[in-house]
Design a protein around this motif. Structure first.
Motif, PDB file in Angstrom:
ATOM      1  N   ALA A 231       0.835  -1.206   0.000  1.00  0.00           N
ATOM      2  CA  ALA A 231       0.000   0.000   0.000  1.00  0.00           C
ATOM      3  C   ALA A 231       0.870   1.256   0.000  1.00  0.00           C
ATOM      4  CB  ALA A 231      -0.924  -0.007   1.220  1.00  0.00           C
ATOM      5  N   THR A 232       1.939   1.221   0.753  1.00  0.00           N
ATOM      6  CA  THR A 232       2.834   2.376   0.806  1.00  0.00           C
ATOM      7  C   THR A 232       3.586   2.538  -0.514  1.00  0.00           C
ATOM      8  OG1 THR A 232       3.108   2.038   3.188  1.00  0.00           O
ATOM      9  CG2 THR A 232       4.714   3.464   2.087  1.00  0.00           C
ATOM     10  N   ARG A 233       3.986   1.417  -1.116  1.00  0.00           N
ATOM     11  CA  ARG A 233       4.649   1.496  -2.423  1.00  0.00           C
ATOM     12  C   ARG A 233       3.730   2.125  -3.459  1.00  0.00           C
ATOM     13  NH1 ARG A 233       7.272  -3.473  -0.877  1.00  0.00           N
ATOM     14  NH2 ARG A 233       5.585  -4.737  -1.751  1.00  0.00           N
ATOM     15  N   GLU A 234       2.455   1.786  -3.396  1.00  0.00           N
ATOM     16  CA  GLU A 234       1.508   2.371  -4.340  1.00  0.00           C
ATOM     17  C   GLU A 234       1.381   3.874  -4.108  1.00  0.00           C
ATOM     18  OE1 GLU A 234      -1.040   2.457  -7.585  1.00  0.00           O
ATOM     19  OE2 GLU A 234       0.384   0.934  -6.883  1.00  0.00           O
ATOM     20  N   ALA A 235       1.417   4.288  -2.853  1.00  0.00           N
ATOM     21  CA  ALA A 235       1.359   5.720  -2.545  1.00  0.00           C
ATOM     22  C   ALA A 235       2.600   6.433  -3.090  1.00  0.00           C
ATOM     23  CB  ALA A 235       1.244   5.924  -1.038  1.00  0.00           C
TER      24      ALA A 235
END
Length: 307
Positions: A231-235
């Motif tokens: 999820a953080t990588r997508e952000a």
């Protein structure tokens, strides 16, 4: 022995006296434009300082110092001012001018110096291509990035320093050590540039957060991606594309992720590691330590360190 200020002045004077034909104007004007404007003259200064470890006859190194400055990446505005065709052609002419300058070095050293120069120039092209390839690559590893910046940034310093040492009469062993010194210094220098782009200030001469807004694969971004959950990588991938956010908000959002993942500290740790490795290599040279003090102090000034 010349001071750093005197060496820089000697480089500036030599470049100013390097004449280019007036015509065709669109071929030669961009060359003069690229060489004007002063600045750190990082590569020629390192060449002169490496040369000065082994001899005080600094004038002998000026043609080679000018040559490595001619092949540095030029001002981006050359492309904007004259267009891509002129920029490419004048770049070809600059390389030829560099070879002309190198022809002034002692004949017995010319084959070694040309070999070093050619390897340097080709590796820089390889690094630049990797950097462009990374723009469209979804995942870049830290190892891949470090290899890219070694080619794109460090080898220019390494080639410059090695040529200076050769001209000064250094042994092959000392030349190899100085090349490694320059590689490590160049890596520290580029990593620091990555860090300052997000955590510096406007006094550096460029807008803070530019790498984030451009989506560049920097050491900070790659390290964050390697430590983040999905999820953080997508952000990290999409924040800069969010039209609802201002540029300042995009930069702040990404930096908050960096901070949470301890990326600034890890980057500073890597900068210190590379820089200390570089300085430790200077201690192994055959030259007296007093002869290496000036290049040590110059390196410290580049990384913002003090004794």
């Amino acid at each position: 022995m010349q001071t750093n200020e005197q060496l820089l002045l000697a480089i500036e004077n030599y470049l100013a006296q390097t004449e280019f034909p007036a015509e065709p104007e669109r071929l030669y004007a961009p060359i003069g434009y690229s060489l004007a404007g002063g600045g750190k003259r990082l590569r020629p200064m390192l060449l002169m300082l490496a040369h000065g470890i082994f001899t005080d006859r600094f004038q002998a190194a000026l043609p080679a110092a000018a040559a490595v400055e001619v092949v540095r990446r030029g001002k981006p505005s050359v492309y904007a001012k004259w267009g891509p065709s002129v920029a490419i052609l004048s770049g070809d002419a600059m390389m030829i001018c560099a070879y002309r300058l190198l022809s002034e070095v002692p004949a017995e050293l010319l084959p070694r110096i040309l070999g070093t120069f050619n390897t340097m120039a080709l590796e820089v092209c390889e690094g630049q291509q990797y950097d462009m390839d990374f723009e469209s690559k979804r995942k870049v590893s830290v190892v891949e990035y470090m290899h890219m910046i070694e080619l794109k940034t460090s080898v220019l310093l390494a080639g410059s320093i090695t040529i200076g040492a050769m001209l000064g009469g250094a042994s092959e062993e000392d030349c190899r050590k100085l090349r490694r010194f320059a590689i490590e210094l160049g890596l520290a220098f580029q990593l620091q540039d990555d860090l300052l782009d997000s955590y510096g200030d406007d006094r550096l001469g460029k807008a803070i957060g530019g790498d984030i807004l451009e989506g560049k694969q920097t050491y900070l971004m790659i390290t964050a991606m390697s430590r983040a959950d999905e999820a953080t990588r997508e952000a990290l991938r999409t924040t800069r594309l969010d039209a609802r956010l201002s540029d300042a908000e995009k930069i702040a959002a990404v930096k908050s992720i960096y901070d949470r993942l301890d990326v600034p500290r890890l980057t500073e740790q890597q900068i210190s590691l590379r820089f200390e490795r570089a300085l430790s290599i200077l201690d192994t040279l055959s030259a007296d330590k007093a002869r290496t003090q000036r290049i040590r102090e110059y390196a410290e000034s580049l990384i913002g360190r003090k004794n």
